[in-house]
Design an enzyme around this catalytic site. Structure first.
Site, mmCIF file in Angstrom:
data_model
loop_
_atom_site.group_PDB
_atom_site.id
_atom_site.type_symbol
_atom_site.label_atom_id
_atom_site.label_comp_id
_atom_site.label_asym_id
_atom_site.label_seq_id
_atom_site.Cartn_x
_atom_site.Cartn_y
_atom_site.Cartn_z
ATOM 1 C CD GLU A 5 0.883 -2.599 -4.917
ATOM 2 O OE1 GLU A 5 1.108 -2.769 -3.396
ATOM 3 O OE2 GLU A 5 0.425 -1.623 -5.390
ATOM 4 C CE1 TYR A 13 4.493 -2.348 -7.952
ATOM 5 C CE2 TYR A 13 4.163 -4.331 -6.310
ATOM 6 C CZ TYR A 13 4.308 -2.960 -6.734
ATOM 7 O OH TYR A 13 4.143 -2.309 -5.408
ATOM 8 C CG ASP A 49 3.554 0.993 -10.023
ATOM 9 O OD1 ASP A 49 4.486 1.397 -10.704
ATOM 10 O OD2 ASP A 49 3.237 0.466 -8.729
#
Length: 250
Positions: A35, A105, A144
């Site tokens: 991010e 991500y 993530d």
């Protein structure tokens, strides 16, 4: 070799919070970022001693991954090779002599799971990609992954059931990944430990430790013997996520 993964929720924002001092404190060989929310030309980031690799989303201010590494990789691959999955800068791979490192991500399924189909397609493609690479040498996936796998990985499992990040579909895909020849390194090293890596900015969630474990280091079974340490560094601030760590014996 010390590896760090961290969703910074905007690289420019965390740089303003003295990212350099955190990097110095971590003293990692590789730092994988999710991010970034920028294009590389929008930031002048000096990290002495680190090579920098970015994979930007086509849309500015959205998504994006980056890896900062002391050792120059053999090869760098951006994306999964699937056009519809490769516009958001979500998957960055560095090849090192002893292993592949994938920084992911993973897509958020969003409210009412309106992006679940895209998420399922991404998970399937990522798993297939990891399986192919692991035939050559061990694979480390970090990032993530936007899923709390088991009840132990989330503070309020009952009220969050079927919500994005804790839907049966997403959790089953993570199980499918592990069953296909991969290890959740933190859970492997800490079977019963409750520790989270993300907290909502609302309701004093971090202060009350009402969190989720959605950031992972996953390693292929043929790299299991390399695992030395796996941890969640929840004393480091600067984002709604904290960094996570994997140490490898190479």
């Amino acid at each position: 070799m010390k590896l760090i993964s961290w969703n910074v929720n905007g690289l420019r924002a965390v740089v303003k919070k003295d990212f350099q001092s955190i990097v110095d404190q971590l003293d990692a060989d590789v730092i994988s970022i999710q991010e970034t929310k920028l294009h590389q030309d929008q930031i002048d980031l000096e990290l002495p001693g680190y090579h920098q690799y970015f994979y930007d989303a086509e849309r500015k201010g959205y998504s994006g991954t980056a890896i900062f590494t002391r050792e120059e990789p053999i090869n760098v691959t951006r994306g999964l090779g699937i056009d519809e999955l490769d516009t958001e800068g979500r998957t960055l791979t560095l090849e090192f002599p002893k292993f592949y490192l994938i920084d992911s991500y993973s897509p958020n399924s969003q409210q009412e799971l309106k992006r679940l189909d895209f998420r399922m397609q991404y998970d399937d493609a990522l798993r297939g990609y990891m399986q192919r690479l692991s035939e050559d040498k061990p694979v480390v996936l970090c990032g993530d992954l936007n899923v709390a796998h088991e009840e132990i990985d989330i503070k309020n499992d009952k009220t969050n059931h079927k919500n994005p990040g804790f839907s049966d579909e997403e959790r089953n895909k993570f199980s499918e990944l592990l069953d296909s020849g991969f290890i959740d390194t933190f859970r492997y090293m800490h079977l019963d430990e409750v520790k989270y890596s993300w907290w909502s900015y609302r309701f004093n969630a971090r202060k009350n430790n009402a969190g989720w474990r959605i950031d992972y280091f996953v390693i292929s079974n043929n790299g299991k013997d390399m695992i030395s340490k796996a941890d969640i560094l929840n004393d480091i601030f600067g984002s709604d996520h904290c960094p996570i760590e994997l140490d490898l014996n190479l």
